[in-house]
Design a protein around this motif. Structure first.
Motif, PDB file in Angstrom:
ATOM      1  N   LEU A 252       1.044  -1.198   0.082  1.00  0.00           N
ATOM      2  CA  LEU A 252      -0.233   0.106  -0.046  1.00  0.00           C
ATOM      3  C   LEU A 252       0.997   1.368  -0.019  1.00  0.00           C
ATOM      4  N   LEU A 253       0.560   2.044  -0.811  1.00  0.00           N
ATOM      5  CA  LEU A 253       1.387   3.385  -0.859  1.00  0.00           C
ATOM      6  C   LEU A 253       0.357   4.655  -0.397  1.00  0.00           C
ATOM      7  N   LEU A 254       0.676   5.216   0.713  1.00  0.00           N
ATOM      8  CA  LEU A 254      -0.026   5.949   1.463  1.00  0.00           C
ATOM      9  C   LEU A 254       0.686   7.527   1.327  1.00  0.00           C
ATOM     10  N   GLU A 255      -0.408   8.453   1.466  1.00  0.00           N
ATOM     11  CA  GLU A 255       0.110   9.947   1.331  1.00  0.00           C
ATOM     12  C   GLU A 255      -1.042  10.828   1.939  1.00  0.00           C
ATOM     13  N   ARG A 256      -0.703  11.858   2.179  1.00  0.00           N
ATOM     14  CA  ARG A 256      -1.772  12.977   2.788  1.00  0.00           C
ATOM     15  C   ARG A 256      -2.883  13.270   1.681  1.00  0.00           C
ATOM     16  N   SER A 257      -4.074  13.799   1.988  1.00  0.00           N
ATOM     17  CA  SER A 257      -5.003  14.075   1.064  1.00  0.00           C
ATOM     18  C   SER A 257      -5.177  15.618   1.557  1.00  0.00           C
ATOM     19  N   ALA A 258      -5.567  16.551   0.575  1.00  0.00           N
ATOM     20  CA  ALA A 258      -6.062  17.776   1.053  1.00  0.00           C
ATOM     21  C   ALA A 258      -7.774  17.487   1.126  1.00  0.00           C
ATOM     22  N   ASP A 259      -8.233  16.374   0.897  1.00  0.00           N
ATOM     23  CA  ASP A 259      -9.679  16.420   1.134  1.00  0.00           C
ATOM     24  C   ASP A 259      -9.831  15.969   2.464  1.00  0.00           C
TER      25      ASP A 259
END
Length: 307
Positions: free
Chosen positions: A158-165
């Motif tokens: 799994l590749l995770l990152e922050r979201s602006a939503d």
């Protein structure tokens, strides 16, 4: 800002290249599986889907449990990091948070443990992207050749990152335990291993354990939903279940799909299956639930971007 899954990948062993060993009654010889190689392939697949380079990964967390030759040192995460090609030159990329990796082992709940760690790292700005890898292989390199070993040789990432939503991403991760002896455990029996210890493993599962784990997971889901006000009618639950004969199975990938049941990579398979078949009109969100030895369980709510 929530933490979202930007890509996922899976990998199975390549059985096309036979080994020189003699065939056995269980089938022809095949190439041995490698947890490092499978985790690397799953990770590269996720990176390719996200269209980001390996150099953009700040932290890699490996949660696989079973490895070829029962390897425990050095850290498997470091070997996976090398396999993927993340920050191999510290002089060229000296950022302290670039290419940091570590193992985090908690059996079936490992992926959600890593999600919890990832939330802290991403929310504090310690990294922009986090990669979770989960791979399990039989110590002998071929799960199909050991009828007493229940898990498949497979990997997920799994590749995770922050979201602006603000409405997207993972909610809190919660852990649950039961006050009773575990009826699932894997170990190396040093009294019986003889000279084959590097290629042997014992997995003990008390009859009926699948139904008990499923009931435990269901209670964890109920407790999580009550704590956070989750509408389960609008939530797709991704988690374990017991088959009709009482053996373990997984909602993410049915038993036997890869020569056995998925183990630490099960949540990755569950996510891919859900995204492939779910209709957004039917569900508002997912609820990941894992249950395993301990007995222990973990739950985490997840809403994809754009839902």
């Amino acid at each position: 800002m929530g933490m979202v899954i930007t890509a996922a990948g899976t990998a199975l062993p390549d059985r096309s290249a036979p080994t020189p060993s003699a065939p056995t009654p269980s089938g022809p010889p095949s190439a041995p599986a490698s947890a490092v190689e499978l985790a690397g392939r799953a990770a590269r697949g996720a990176l390719a889907r996200a269209r980001v380079p390996a150099s953009s990964i700040g932290v890699l967390v490996n949660v696989g449990v079973y490895r070829e030759h029962n390897t425990f040192e050095p850290a498997m995460a470091a070997l996976v990091q090398k396999e993927v090609g993340i920050n191999l030159d510290y002089i060229a990329d000296p950022e302290p948070a670039a290419g940091f990796s570590f193992d985090l082992m908690n059996g079936a709940c490992g992926v959600l443990n890593a999600v919890q760690v990832g939330q802290a790292l991403l929310e504090t700005g310690s990294t922009e992207r986090l990669l979770i890898t989960a791979a399990d292989v039989h110590p002998g390199g071929d799960a199909d050749r050991d009828p007493d070993y229940p898990y498949a040789d497979l990997a997920g990432a799994l590749l995770l990152e922050r979201s602006a939503d603000p409405a997207a991403g993972f909610g809190p991760v919660r852990h649950y335990t039961e006050d009773r002896p575990t009826d699932v455990e894997g170990y190396l029996d040093t009294a019986a291993m003889g000279r084959h210890g590097r290629t042997a493993i014992t997995v003990r599962r008390v009859p009926g354990h699948g139904a008990r784990l499923s009931a435990f997971a269901a209670r964890a889901v109920t407790d999580y939903a009550a704590e956070f006000g989750v509408d389960l009618d609008r939530t797709l639950v991704i988690g374990p279940f017991a088959t009709a004969d009482g053996d373990d199975g997984d909602d993410e990938a049915g038993a036997g799909e890869a020569g056995g049941e998925p183990h630490t990579a099960a949540p990755v398979l569950g996510y891919l299956r859900a995204m492939d078949g779910v209709r957004r009109d039917d569900y508002d969100q997912f609820l990941f639930v894992s249950a395993g030895a301990g007995p222990s369980a973990a739950c985490a709510l997840y809403r994809p971007e754009g839902w």
